[in-house]
Design a protein around this motif. Sequence first.
Motif, mmCIF file in Angstrom:
data_model
loop_
_atom_site.group_PDB
_atom_site.id
_atom_site.type_symbol
_atom_site.label_atom_id
_atom_site.label_comp_id
_atom_site.label_asym_id
_atom_site.label_seq_id
_atom_site.Cartn_x
_atom_site.Cartn_y
_atom_site.Cartn_z
ATOM 1 N N GLY A 147 0.791 -1.227 0.000
ATOM 2 C CA GLY A 147 0.000 0.000 0.000
ATOM 3 C C GLY A 147 0.818 1.269 0.000
ATOM 4 N N LYS A 148 2.138 1.160 -0.024
ATOM 5 C CA LYS A 148 3.014 2.347 -0.003
ATOM 6 C C LYS A 148 3.102 2.993 -1.394
ATOM 7 N N PHE A 149 3.516 4.262 -1.396
ATOM 8 C CA PHE A 149 3.676 5.001 -2.653
ATOM 9 C C PHE A 149 5.146 4.929 -3.059
ATOM 10 N N VAL A 150 5.423 4.092 -4.061
ATOM 11 C CA VAL A 150 6.778 3.896 -4.561
ATOM 12 C C VAL A 150 6.824 4.329 -6.023
ATOM 13 N N ALA A 151 7.829 5.077 -6.381
ATOM 14 C CA ALA A 151 8.066 5.462 -7.774
ATOM 15 C C ALA A 151 9.462 4.996 -8.148
ATOM 16 N N GLY A 152 9.814 5.157 -9.412
ATOM 17 C CA GLY A 152 11.155 4.755 -9.818
ATOM 18 C C GLY A 152 11.384 4.919 -11.294
ATOM 19 N N THR A 153 12.532 4.478 -11.718
ATOM 20 C CA THR A 153 12.920 4.580 -13.118
ATOM 21 C C THR A 153 14.011 3.554 -13.391
ATOM 22 N N GLY A 154 14.346 3.387 -14.653
ATOM 23 C CA GLY A 154 15.428 2.465 -15.010
ATOM 24 C C GLY A 154 15.062 1.625 -16.218
ATOM 25 N N THR A 155 16.016 1.464 -17.117
ATOM 26 C CA THR A 155 15.828 0.521 -18.205
ATOM 27 C C THR A 155 15.914 -0.889 -17.636
ATOM 28 N N ILE A 156 15.459 -1.866 -18.425
ATOM 29 C CA ILE A 156 15.598 -3.252 -17.994
ATOM 30 C C ILE A 156 15.841 -4.115 -19.224
ATOM 31 N N ASP A 157 16.699 -5.121 -19.079
ATOM 32 C CA ASP A 157 16.916 -6.033 -20.194
ATOM 33 C C ASP A 157 16.183 -7.349 -19.931
ATOM 34 N N ASP A 158 16.257 -8.252 -20.898
ATOM 35 C CA ASP A 158 15.514 -9.502 -20.775
ATOM 36 C C ASP A 158 15.915 -10.302 -19.540
ATOM 37 N N GLY A 159 17.160 -10.132 -19.105
ATOM 38 C CA GLY A 159 17.640 -10.865 -17.937
ATOM 39 C C GLY A 159 17.323 -10.199 -16.614
ATOM 40 N N GLY A 160 16.650 -9.029 -16.656
ATOM 41 C CA GLY A 160 16.269 -8.342 -15.423
ATOM 42 C C GLY A 160 17.276 -7.352 -14.902
ATOM 43 N N LYS A 161 18.333 -7.056 -15.683
ATOM 44 C CA LYS A 161 19.329 -6.077 -15.258
ATOM 45 C C LYS A 161 18.807 -4.663 -15.459
ATOM 46 N N VAL A 193 19.131 0.084 -6.862
ATOM 47 C CA VAL A 193 18.821 -1.241 -7.411
ATOM 48 C C VAL A 193 19.669 -1.507 -8.652
ATOM 49 N N LYS A 194 20.057 -2.761 -8.816
ATOM 50 C CA LYS A 194 20.801 -3.187 -10.004
ATOM 51 C C LYS A 194 20.007 -4.164 -10.864
ATOM 52 N N TYR A 242 9.300 6.657 -1.654
ATOM 53 C CA TYR A 242 10.482 5.858 -1.999
ATOM 54 C C TYR A 242 10.675 5.918 -3.518
ATOM 55 N N PHE A 243 11.939 5.940 -3.937
ATOM 56 C CA PHE A 243 12.242 6.038 -5.366
ATOM 57 C C PHE A 243 13.291 4.995 -5.721
ATOM 58 N N LEU A 244 12.897 4.006 -6.544
ATOM 59 C CA LEU A 244 13.820 2.967 -6.993
ATOM 60 C C LEU A 244 14.738 3.571 -8.048
ATOM 61 N N THR A 245 16.039 3.577 -7.758
ATOM 62 C CA THR A 245 17.016 4.312 -8.566
ATOM 63 C C THR A 245 18.069 3.365 -9.125
ATOM 64 N N PRO A 246 18.303 3.392 -10.440
ATOM 65 C CA PRO A 246 19.391 2.579 -10.986
ATOM 66 C C PRO A 246 20.708 2.902 -10.291
ATOM 67 N N ALA A 289 15.359 -8.293 -9.213
ATOM 68 C CA ALA A 289 15.372 -9.011 -7.932
ATOM 69 C C ALA A 289 15.710 -8.064 -6.788
ATOM 70 N N ASP A 290 16.656 -7.125 -7.035
ATOM 71 C CA ASP A 290 16.973 -6.107 -6.016
ATOM 72 C C ASP A 290 15.731 -5.294 -5.678
ATOM 73 N N ALA A 291 14.998 -4.892 -6.717
ATOM 74 C CA ALA A 291 13.818 -4.055 -6.522
ATOM 75 C C ALA A 291 12.743 -4.804 -5.740
ATOM 76 N N ILE A 292 12.535 -6.069 -6.068
ATOM 77 C CA ILE A 292 11.536 -6.873 -5.364
ATOM 78 C C ILE A 292 11.931 -7.043 -3.899
#
Length: 365
Positions: free
Chosen positions: A278-292, A337-338, A313-317, A341-344
């Motif tokens: 229920g928290k307000f989380v935002a973020g950004t970042g490209t992602i490849d097929d392997g989850g990087k 996050v890298k 909270y802001f998920l940051t590459p 899985a890091d983000a989760i």
Amino acid sequence: MPRRTATMLASTLMLIALLCAGVFIPVPYAEMSPGPTVNTLGEHDGEPVLQISGHDTYRSDGHLNMTTVRVTSANYRMNLVEAVFGWLAHDNRVVPHDTLYPDGKTEEQSNQENAEEFSQSQESAKVAALGELGIPVQSWVIVSAVVKGAPAQGKLHAGDVIKAVDGTPVKKPADVAELVTKHQPGQDVEFTIVPAKEQEAAEKEHRSADTTRNVTITTTTSDDSGEKRAIVGISAGTDHTFPFTIDIKLADVGGPSAGLMFALGIYDKLTPGSLTGGKFVAGTGTIDDGGKVGPIGGVEMKTIGARDKGARYFLTPAANCAAAAKDVPDGLTLVRVKTIADAIGALKDIRSGAVADLPKCTTKG
């Protein structure tokens, strides 16, 4: 006229002249500012952002907001006064025009490139999310584009599946260029392909496309700078067949930077419970097929836009952490996050309240 009065008049006239010059003199800069932010778990323009059919989905709450940056158009010519105000403003950023539109790129070209990157980011987000869930996805190498006037024109077409080059199977797009450049310009190269129409028909019928044909193309010389090499004039990419339908409905957005947040939204929809608690989380970042997770541009603008919307909270590459940490909006925690899985893992800490365990961004990265 007294000397003091004359001096003041001259100074005033000079100031007016400088201000007029500042208004009319264009400078080679462009401006970035915070853009809209959209909850990938919610709706946009009255329509769910993520639409999944053919698989069980679960109710999600909270926010997983993707963030954007507004930029001035390629044809806009900023004047000196606007540049100065932009430099002084906290919520805007003035950058060299070539940073946003390199090599004289037009706005139309930039929009087309952004649309292609956005489409690819959606595909990678789907693959990464399903990969994290252990759901298999079929992938293959395709012809993504054919250069007009190149040797491949009329022989290969966008969407053709490339099975092999000179009899050597290809597993990733880079294999195609590597095998072609083993030739000297003027030599023939043989592609084994599944025609795009056959592949499309097979997908609709949920079967493998078994019809292949060989296409021979005479290479030519590359016309870019550096060492000359053999080319046929195509770009290779990756296509996928998903075991069920995942549609991402979000118009007027471009570029690859929403990939991470789309992947997390898909993951949340396909798993019981709430990923955010229920928290307000935002973020950004490209992602490849392997989850990087990869870096993006305009991270400072995105953190401002996210906090203004209500994010905590802001998920940051990881590669953007140092820049983002130099000026963090009040009340916003930058989470490093890298990978998906890091983000989760970070979201698990956020929903459980174990925020002291979060990997936070610092000015060192």
